[in-house]
Design a protein around this motif. Structure first.
Motif, PDB file in Angstrom:
ATOM      1  N   SER A 202       0.840  -1.193   0.000  1.00 23.36           N
ATOM      2  CA  SER A 202       0.000   0.000   0.000  1.00 23.36           C
ATOM      3  C   SER A 202       0.874   1.242   0.000  1.00 23.36           C
ATOM      4  O   SER A 202       1.772   1.376   0.834  1.00 23.36           O
TER       5      SER A 202
ATOM      6  N   LEU B 196      -0.573   4.248   0.193  1.00 22.58           N
ATOM      7  CA  LEU B 196      -1.406   5.323   0.725  1.00 22.58           C
ATOM      8  C   LEU B 196      -0.689   6.112   1.816  1.00 22.58           C
ATOM      9  O   LEU B 196      -0.624   7.348   1.760  1.00 22.58           O
TER      10      LEU B 196
ATOM     11  N   MET C 268       2.347   8.216   0.557  1.00 20.62           N
ATOM     12  CA  MET C 268       1.921   9.343  -0.262  1.00 20.62           C
ATOM     13  C   MET C 268       1.262  10.427   0.588  1.00 20.62           C
ATOM     14  O   MET C 268       1.496  11.627   0.389  1.00 20.62           O
TER      15      MET C 268
ATOM     16  N   ILE D  72      -7.203  14.965  -3.192  1.00 15.05           N
ATOM     17  CA  ILE D  72      -6.622  13.651  -3.498  1.00 15.05           C
ATOM     18  C   ILE D  72      -7.678  12.745  -4.103  1.00 15.05           C
ATOM     19  O   ILE D  72      -8.862  12.848  -3.814  1.00 15.05           O
ATOM     20  N   ASP D  73      -7.216  11.838  -4.953  1.00 16.38           N
ATOM     21  CA  ASP D  73      -8.068  10.831  -5.573  1.00 16.38           C
ATOM     22  C   ASP D  73      -7.224   9.570  -5.708  1.00 16.38           C
ATOM     23  O   ASP D  73      -6.464   9.421  -6.669  1.00 16.38           O
ATOM     24  N   PHE D  74      -7.320   8.678  -4.731  1.00 19.14           N
ATOM     25  CA  PHE D  74      -6.480   7.483  -4.684  1.00 19.14           C
ATOM     26  C   PHE D  74      -7.308   6.230  -4.972  1.00 19.14           C
ATOM     27  O   PHE D  74      -8.380   6.040  -4.412  1.00 19.14           O
ATOM     28  N   THR D  75      -6.786   5.372  -5.848  1.00 14.54           N
ATOM     29  CA  THR D  75      -7.363   4.048  -6.099  1.00 14.54           C
ATOM     30  C   THR D  75      -6.205   3.057  -6.127  1.00 14.54           C
ATOM     31  O   THR D  75      -5.657   2.736  -7.196  1.00 14.54           O
ATOM     32  N   LEU D  76      -5.779   2.634  -4.978  1.00 16.13           N
ATOM     33  CA  LEU D  76      -4.611   1.757  -4.858  1.00 16.13           C
ATOM     34  C   LEU D  76      -5.112   0.346  -4.596  1.00 16.13           C
ATOM     35  O   LEU D  76      -5.249  -0.086  -3.447  1.00 16.13           O
TER      36      LEU D  76
ATOM     37  N   GLN E 218      -3.714  12.527  -8.105  1.00 17.33           N
ATOM     38  CA  GLN E 218      -4.370  11.274  -8.458  1.00 17.33           C
ATOM     39  C   GLN E 218      -3.340  10.152  -8.455  1.00 17.33           C
ATOM     40  O   GLN E 218      -2.261  10.298  -9.018  1.00 17.33           O
ATOM     41  N   CYS E 219      -3.691   9.059  -7.797  1.00 13.46           N
ATOM     42  CA  CYS E 219      -2.764   7.938  -7.696  1.00 13.46           C
ATOM     43  C   CYS E 219      -3.571   6.641  -7.786  1.00 13.46           C
ATOM     44  O   CYS E 219      -4.535   6.456  -7.045  1.00 13.46           O
ATOM     45  N   SER E 220      -3.157   5.776  -8.688  1.00  9.18           N
ATOM     46  CA  SER E 220      -3.887   4.520  -8.846  1.00  9.18           C
ATOM     47  C   SER E 220      -2.928   3.387  -9.161  1.00  9.18           C
ATOM     48  O   SER E 220      -1.868   3.588  -9.756  1.00  9.18           O
TER      49      SER E 220
ATOM     50  N   LEU F 148       0.649   7.987 -11.382  1.00  6.86           N
ATOM     51  CA  LEU F 148       0.634   9.142 -10.488  1.00  6.86           C
ATOM     52  C   LEU F 148       0.470  10.384 -11.351  1.00  6.86           C
ATOM     53  O   LEU F 148       1.248  10.600 -12.286  1.00  6.86           O
TER      54      LEU F 148
END
Length: 411
Positions: A260, A262, A265, A283-287, A322-324, A332
């Motif tokens: 992870s 998250l 970051m 923030i817009d995270f989809t990890l 944004q991170c996915s 990123l």
């Protein structure tokens, strides 16, 4: 008949470079062939002639006289010393009928009847040597067309020598600049490394002082000292990363499977929220899946990109992170609002010590985006910029499977 019986040791002063200069001219063999065809003479050469030596620099020998490149003759046994003194050609159609040369010892010594020698000058006007040809059989070589052509061939050699001299000077200058650049970068790397110890002491001292009973004023001074030392440490790290990238080592990576990202970051984002309290960061995270990467370098990338967006973006608009990680791809993206970046500026963004404007002159050395590009390159990922009148987006994309395969291949 051979010239070798008359060879004498030739002084080595600049001889090798003179021979190399002629040998490096690609058209020399063609010139020798053209002279042989033009005059009908079967021995043609370019000789370097000094006040004490005669040396073959290029030769076409269809008579098997035996002279090779680098061989020498006793200067007194040649007409080239006369050419050198007078800077004028020596031309003989037929020795046996020539009133000036029919009893001369040099033709008799070497056994030729026809001879032509044209002076070859250096670009600066200094005498270099001769373009000469000879044959045991008589031939007409004194015609104006023949002499004019031979003179043009000699001038062509001079032009080539000029080109080679300029190229050599440029190469020497380039080598000197390269050595200076490498020395400068080594110096910067050593200096940056040596600065870490005193900076560590300052930070440790500031941490210890913060546990003491200090007046509000003293506590504020200590806090400013700590922030300044941290900023200096960041600059030192940037310089060290820069020198590693420029000196061929690349950005060092410690690759680990991160379940992870998250927390790492968010740590960066929280630090920059504190540093820029008046700015909004969304923030817009989809990890969804683990990522194979160097987490500290990814944090460094996020920090540099986010700080760049905060400095150059519209101060009244939020910056989006944004991170996915999904479908085998880690991405990123940092998005800020503001005027569009021109393509000319985008082409310069990732060069070291370059800034789009003086707006952020106090923010660093102009190495942040260069280091981002080096981190992306070391990971085997892609870094792109998309800019419009509405927003600017920096995107780092890493295909996990492709990267693993590339690392296996590299090993």
């Amino acid at each position: 008949m051979s010239f070798q019986d008359d060879e004498v040791p030739v002084p080595m002063h600049d001889q090798a470079s003179d021979i190399a200069a002629i040998q490096s001219i690609s058209s020399v063999p063609t010139i020798l062939e053209a002279v042989a065809a033009l005059t009908g003479l079967r021995f043609v050469c370019i000789a370097r002639v000094t006040d004490a030596s005669w040396t073959t620099c290029a030769v076409l020998d269809r008579l098997e006289f035996g002279l090779k490149v680098g061989d020498g003759l006793d200067l007194a046994t040649t007409f080239c010393q006369t050419v050198r003194k007078t800077r004028r050609a020596v031309i003989i159609d037929n020795v046996s009928t020539d009133p000036a040369y029919h009893d001369h010892p040099i033709p008799r010594l070497h056994g030729f009847q026809s001879y032509i020698s044209i002076p070859v000058m250096r670009p600066d006007g200094e005498y270099f040597g001769t373009l000469c040809a000879l044959d045991p059989l008589a031939a007409t070589v004194s015609g104006s067309a023949t002499v004019a052509s031979m003179t043009l061939f000699a001038q062509l050699i001079t032009k080539h020598l000029e080109t080679e001299a300029r190229l050599s000077e440029s190469q020497v200058a380039l080598l000197g600049e390269r050595e200076t650049s490498e020395l400068r970068e080594q110096f910067i790397a050593v200096l940056g490394h040596d600065l870490r110890t005193p900076l560590g002491s300052i930070l440790l001292g500031a941490d210890l002082l913060q546990f003491e009973s200090l007046t509000p004023r003293a506590a504020g001074v200590v806090e400013r000292m700590k922030r300044s030392a941290l900023r200096m440490a960041g600059l030192v790290d940037d310089v060290l990363d820069f020198t590693r990238g420029r000196m061929g080592g690349g950005i060092a990576l410690d690759m680990q499977q991160q379940t992870s990202l998250l927390a790492p970051m968010m740590q960066v984002i929280d630090e920059l929220r504190s540093a820029y309290p008046g700015r909004a960061i969304d923030i817009d995270f989809t990890l969804a899946v683990p990522v194979l990467c160097d987490v500290q370098r990814i944090q460094q990338m996020l920090s540099n990109l986010l700080k760049n967006a905060l400095v150059y973006g519209d101060a009244d608009s939020p910056v989006l992170v944004q991170c996915s990680s999904q479908n085998g791809i880690f991405e990123l993206a940092i998005v800020n609002h503001g005027p569009a970046i021109s393509q000319a500026t985008i082409d310069q963004l990732f060069k070291p010590f370059w800034r789009a404007s003086a707006k952020a002159s106090n923010e660093g050395l102009g190495l942040g985006l260069f280091i981002v590009s080096e981190i992306a390159r070391s990971h085997g990922g892609e870094l792109a910029v998309a800019s419009s009148e509405q927003s600017t987006r920096f995107i780092f994309r890493l295909k996990g499977r492709d990267f693993v395969e590339r690392r296996k291949t590299a090993r």
